[in-house]
Scaffold this motif. Sequence first.
Motif, PDB file in Angstrom:
ATOM      1  N   LEU A 115       0.750  -1.483   0.153  1.00 55.66           N
ATOM      2  CA  LEU A 115       0.312   0.295  -0.018  1.00 55.66           C
ATOM      3  C   LEU A 115       0.579   1.667   0.095  1.00 55.66           C
ATOM      4  CD1 LEU A 115      -2.848  -0.850   2.557  1.00 55.66           C
ATOM      5  CD2 LEU A 115      -3.243  -0.549  -0.280  1.00 55.66           C
ATOM      6  N   THR A 116       1.897   1.379   0.611  1.00 52.29           N
ATOM      7  CA  THR A 116       2.846   2.216   0.688  1.00 52.29           C
ATOM      8  C   THR A 116       3.651   2.632  -0.419  1.00 52.29           C
ATOM      9  OG1 THR A 116       3.216   1.941   3.390  1.00 52.29           O
ATOM     10  CG2 THR A 116       4.858   3.340   2.082  1.00 52.29           C
ATOM     11  N   LEU A 117       3.941   1.432  -1.012  1.00 56.67           N
ATOM     12  CA  LEU A 117       4.696   2.203  -2.256  1.00 56.67           C
ATOM     13  C   LEU A 117       3.649   2.184  -3.155  1.00 56.67           C
ATOM     14  CD1 LEU A 117       6.529  -1.211  -2.579  1.00 56.67           C
ATOM     15  CD2 LEU A 117       7.520   0.244  -2.199  1.00 56.67           C
ATOM     16  N   ILE A 118       2.438   1.908  -3.317  1.00 55.38           N
ATOM     17  CA  ILE A 118       1.665   2.418  -4.426  1.00 55.38           C
ATOM     18  C   ILE A 118       1.383   3.835  -3.787  1.00 55.38           C
ATOM     19  CG2 ILE A 118      -0.172   2.324  -5.989  1.00 55.38           C
ATOM     20  CD1 ILE A 118      -0.458  -1.130  -5.564  1.00 55.38           C
ATOM     21  N   GLN A 119       0.697   4.339  -2.352  1.00 57.53           N
ATOM     22  CA  GLN A 119       0.281   5.322  -2.124  1.00 57.53           C
ATOM     23  C   GLN A 119       1.525   6.160  -2.608  1.00 57.53           C
ATOM     24  OE1 GLN A 119       0.880   6.356   1.416  1.00 57.53           O
ATOM     25  NE2 GLN A 119      -1.213   7.094   1.946  1.00 57.53           N
ATOM     26  N   THR A 120       2.244   6.208  -2.226  1.00 56.10           N
ATOM     27  CA  THR A 120       3.446   7.306  -2.040  1.00 56.10           C
ATOM     28  C   THR A 120       3.681   7.501  -3.534  1.00 56.10           C
ATOM     29  OG1 THR A 120       5.551   5.702  -1.925  1.00 56.10           O
ATOM     30  CG2 THR A 120       4.486   6.909  -0.200  1.00 56.10           C
ATOM     31  N   GLY A 121       3.837   6.676  -4.693  1.00 56.37           N
ATOM     32  CA  GLY A 121       4.084   6.475  -6.408  1.00 56.37           C
ATOM     33  C   GLY A 121       5.833   5.740  -6.978  1.00 56.37           C
ATOM     34  N   LYS A 122       5.796   5.277  -5.833  1.00 57.09           N
ATOM     35  CA  LYS A 122       7.004   4.484  -6.252  1.00 57.09           C
ATOM     36  C   LYS A 122       7.052   2.889  -7.186  1.00 57.09           C
ATOM     37  CE  LYS A 122      10.526   4.640  -4.446  1.00 57.09           C
ATOM     38  NZ  LYS A 122      11.542   5.210  -4.735  1.00 57.09           N
ATOM     39  N   MET A 123       5.295   2.746  -6.851  1.00 56.16           N
ATOM     40  CA  MET A 123       4.816   1.449  -7.955  1.00 56.16           C
ATOM     41  C   MET A 123       3.615   1.422  -8.464  1.00 56.16           C
ATOM     42  SD  MET A 123       4.180  -2.065  -5.830  1.00 56.16           S
ATOM     43  CE  MET A 123       3.492  -3.268  -7.117  1.00 56.16           C
ATOM     44  N   LYS A 124       3.541   1.197  -9.726  1.00 54.41           N
ATOM     45  CA  LYS A 124       1.678   1.678 -10.513  1.00 54.41           C
ATOM     46  C   LYS A 124       1.033   1.157  -9.217  1.00 54.41           C
ATOM     47  CE  LYS A 124       4.495   2.699 -14.580  1.00 54.41           C
ATOM     48  NZ  LYS A 124       4.410   2.351 -16.124  1.00 54.41           N
ATOM     49  N   PRO A 125      -0.459   1.141  -9.520  1.00 55.72           N
ATOM     50  CA  PRO A 125      -1.562   0.847  -8.842  1.00 55.72           C
ATOM     51  C   PRO A 125      -0.986  -0.649  -9.865  1.00 55.72           C
ATOM     52  CG  PRO A 125      -1.939   2.666  -9.204  1.00 55.72           C
ATOM     53  CD  PRO A 125      -0.868   2.914 -10.451  1.00 55.72           C
ATOM     54  N   ILE A 126      -1.875  -1.667  -9.029  1.00 49.57           N
ATOM     55  CA  ILE A 126      -2.130  -2.958  -9.667  1.00 49.57           C
ATOM     56  C   ILE A 126      -3.394  -3.197  -8.572  1.00 49.57           C
ATOM     57  CG2 ILE A 126       0.521  -3.764  -9.789  1.00 49.57           C
ATOM     58  CD1 ILE A 126       0.262  -5.636  -7.608  1.00 49.57           C
ATOM     59  N   PRO A 127      -4.762  -4.184  -8.715  1.00 50.57           N
ATOM     60  CA  PRO A 127      -5.186  -4.750  -8.244  1.00 50.57           C
ATOM     61  C   PRO A 127      -4.810  -5.479  -6.792  1.00 50.57           C
ATOM     62  CG  PRO A 127      -5.787  -5.351 -11.033  1.00 50.57           C
ATOM     63  CD  PRO A 127      -4.014  -5.445 -10.146  1.00 50.57           C
ATOM     64  N   ILE A 128      -6.074  -5.011  -6.213  1.00 49.18           N
ATOM     65  CA  ILE A 128      -5.453  -5.278  -4.243  1.00 49.18           C
ATOM     66  C   ILE A 128      -6.523  -6.469  -4.083  1.00 49.18           C
ATOM     67  CG2 ILE A 128      -4.261  -5.481  -2.353  1.00 49.18           C
ATOM     68  CD1 ILE A 128      -2.298  -2.769  -3.466  1.00 49.18           C
ATOM     69  N   LEU A 129      -6.460  -7.199  -3.837  1.00 45.88           N
ATOM     70  CA  LEU A 129      -8.001  -8.143  -3.273  1.00 45.88           C
ATOM     71  C   LEU A 129      -8.303  -8.526  -2.003  1.00 45.88           C
ATOM     72  CD1 LEU A 129      -9.341  -7.703  -5.543  1.00 45.88           C
ATOM     73  CD2 LEU A 129      -7.416  -8.532  -6.295  1.00 45.88           C
TER      74      LEU A 129
END
Length: 294
Positions: free
Chosen positions: A224-238
């Motif tokens: 969550l932190t990686l996506i929230q901070t823009g370090k990682m592109k969004p992917i589906p998290i179920l």
Amino acid sequence: MTEEEKKLSRRFYKAEQEAGFVEKHTSHTAQTISPSYKLAFHDTEFLLREELRPVRFQLELLKTEMLMEEAGIGSMLVCYGSARIPAPEQVEAKLAAAQTPEEKAIAQRLAANAKYYDEARKLARIASQCAIVEKGMRQFVICSGGGPSIMEAANRGAAEVHAETIGLNIVLPHEQAPNPYVTPRLAFQFHYFALRKMHFLLRARAVAVFPGGFGTFDEFFELLTLIQTGKMKPIPILLFGKDFWNRVVNFEALVEEGVINRADLDLFTFVEHAEDAWKKITGFYGIDCPPLEG
């Protein structure tokens, strides 16, 4: 350049050839049996020195990356979850083993979550049956931590439809071994949690998070932190088990306290069933591969 041309153009022997020369031709003298005389890459004691930690980091990164590439793993469907939730067939034994009131209450909670073993198994089976290949690389290959419980369920579901499945195991002070459903050539062992977590996400195209404890929280919140901070592109998290997660994490309170934005709650989606999770994944990527029967 062909492989034959590469061989002809090579000026130096490969490391494995040099190691063979040492084995074959070195005589045993006071000098040659000294640890200092060992080839550095053959000297385990040297590689395990504190000063060599950066090298070990690099080795853990490279080994798994290279073998994944050679195995044609383009992307993974990663499954996080507890190592303690029993398989449905183990529930009765778990309940019977509980002695004190507290143990019985805990056993009942674990038994209630045993349904997620089946959902992890089913999700892995669905994704593996689709057998999606893009640019010659296999997509959504099932990956777990390689341990028991939810991790085992994910690997088991893939193995049941004769698909290869990945296990990223970790060395722990107590006994730890890969579950029997991990494909042997895709069973990896890590010393560093950091490198293991990195490999979970390097090829992750979707992540399914089942009820779990500290380890699952660690993996989930780092994602969550990686996506929230823009370090990682969004992917589906179920996120499987809305009641469980809302009981153990007060997401709404985090919004109310102002420490996350309400939009951050959109980074993940609650689901209860494997079919719903797979529909979210295929919808996100525009893939036409509905869940198969069986």
